[in-house]
Design an enzyme around this catalytic site. Structure first.
Site, mmCIF file in Angstrom:
data_model
loop_
_atom_site.group_PDB
_atom_site.id
_atom_site.type_symbol
_atom_site.label_atom_id
_atom_site.label_comp_id
_atom_site.label_asym_id
_atom_site.label_seq_id
_atom_site.Cartn_x
_atom_site.Cartn_y
_atom_site.Cartn_z
ATOM 1 N N ARG A 49 131.890 27.084 -10.996
ATOM 2 C CA ARG A 49 132.431 28.183 -10.389
ATOM 3 C C ARG A 49 133.532 28.032 -9.401
ATOM 4 O O ARG A 49 134.565 28.662 -9.170
ATOM 5 C CB ARG A 49 131.382 29.147 -9.739
ATOM 6 C CG ARG A 49 130.538 29.789 -10.728
ATOM 7 C CD ARG A 49 129.718 30.774 -10.202
ATOM 8 N NE ARG A 49 128.816 31.466 -11.506
ATOM 9 C CZ ARG A 49 128.000 32.696 -11.246
ATOM 10 N NH1 ARG A 49 128.050 33.176 -10.180
ATOM 11 N NH2 ARG A 49 127.394 32.967 -12.172
ATOM 12 N N ASP A 154 131.959 46.059 2.527
ATOM 13 C CA ASP A 154 131.933 44.584 1.623
ATOM 14 C C ASP A 154 132.640 43.541 2.421
ATOM 15 O O ASP A 154 133.487 43.769 3.392
ATOM 16 C CB ASP A 154 132.331 44.975 0.388
ATOM 17 C CG ASP A 154 131.478 43.942 -0.627
ATOM 18 O OD1 ASP A 154 130.633 44.086 -1.354
ATOM 19 O OD2 ASP A 154 132.188 42.882 -0.800
#
Length: 294
Positions: A49, A154
């Protein structure tokens, strides 16, 4: 953005796996800054990733990428790294039992208030807070819209920007009824793909801002309901306890905390009681006629 974050390197990108030292560097950075617990055995996943992010930024080595993240004072690089290391799968009415509980149990307790306030923590791209709005309107009717206020937070500004736009691919709405689609969304075709836009009057009831749950946050305003779902799975037990205690301090007496169905707070020293799977409650009784304080 710092000089390090602006550094775009050319040439071959490092394709080897992370060394144990490099893995520990990223592991410590993710834990210290976000509470993300990258357990041993995740080295290959982290390599894959982070490697994808390195190719996107044209940074040639793990060391360059680590410096890029660590030296970026804006927090954007860290948020982007957390994005690629965590799974951000979400949809409207995900874990639908929560919204049934909200309609059948919670809303009858507060429906007569002059303010209906909710917090969606770790809201990602906004599907959750908009689903809360849909559920409240379904249960209480459109007349409640002027008193509805939902906060979505967030760590990722990119996710928050998408949430504010309120535009989603059609596959996000598999659990939304045709009546709800017509009532709360506007259908369109963009680049040959079917999309839906949350209607303006609903978007106006939801506000978004950036918040890292590992940082101190204001407890000047409390909520009857907080959603913080599918984020505890990334934390170790001490971090879970720390975060839940902070969230509990932002709950009214009698308020409810919703976590993900795959999560549990069993064994934590927290001021909340188990109600049913993935629903916890603070001691006390919700005030049915509480007025808005802000």
């Amino acid at each position: 953005m710092t000089d390090a974050s602006a550094q775009l390197l050319t040439g071959d990108i490092d394709a080897r796996p992370l060394t144990q030292h490099e893995f520990e560097q990223f592991r410590k950075l993710a834990y210290d800054q976000f509470g993300l617990d990258l357990r041993l055995g995740k080295e290959q996943l982290v390599s894959a990733r982070i490697g994808k992010k390195m190719r996107e930024l044209r940074l040639r080595s793990y060391r360059d990428y680590y410096r890029y993240v660590a030296n970026d004072t804006t927090g954007e690089a860290l948020a982007a790294m957390i994005d690629v290391l965590t799974t951000n799968h979400t949809s409207f009415f995900r874990e639908a039992a929560h919204f049934e509980f909200l309609r059948q149990v919670v809303l009858p307790e507060i429906r007569d208030r002059d303010a209906l306030d909710f917090w969606s923590a770790a809201c990602s791209s906004g599907e959750e807070p908009y689903t809360v709005a849909f559920s409240v309107l379904e249960e209480l009717g459109a007349n409640c819209l002027p008193k509805l206020r939902i906060l979505g937070t967030d760590i990722s500004n990119r996710s928050l920007a998408k949430a504010e736009r309120g535009i989603y691919a059609a596959d996000r709405f598999t659990d939304v009824s045709p009546i709800q689609l017509r009532s709360y969304l506007l259908r369109s075709i963009q680049s040959g793909k079917e999309t839906y836009l949350v209607r303006k009057e609903l978007r106006s009831a939801v506000s978004f801002r950036r918040l890292n749950l590992m940082e101190q946050f204001s407890q000047d305003f409390v909520f009857p309901v907080i959603f913080c779902r599918n984020v505890m799975i990334y934390f170790d037990r001490p971090t879970q306890q720390q975060v839940v205690r902070r969230l509990a301090a932002c709950l009214e007496p009698g308020g409810y905390l919703f976590i993900g169905h795959a999560e549990s707070l069993n064994g934590l020293d927290i001021p909340l009681k188990y109600v049913c799977p993935s629903v916890y409650r603070k001691a006390g009784i919700l005030d049915p006629h509480k007025c808005r304080s802000l």
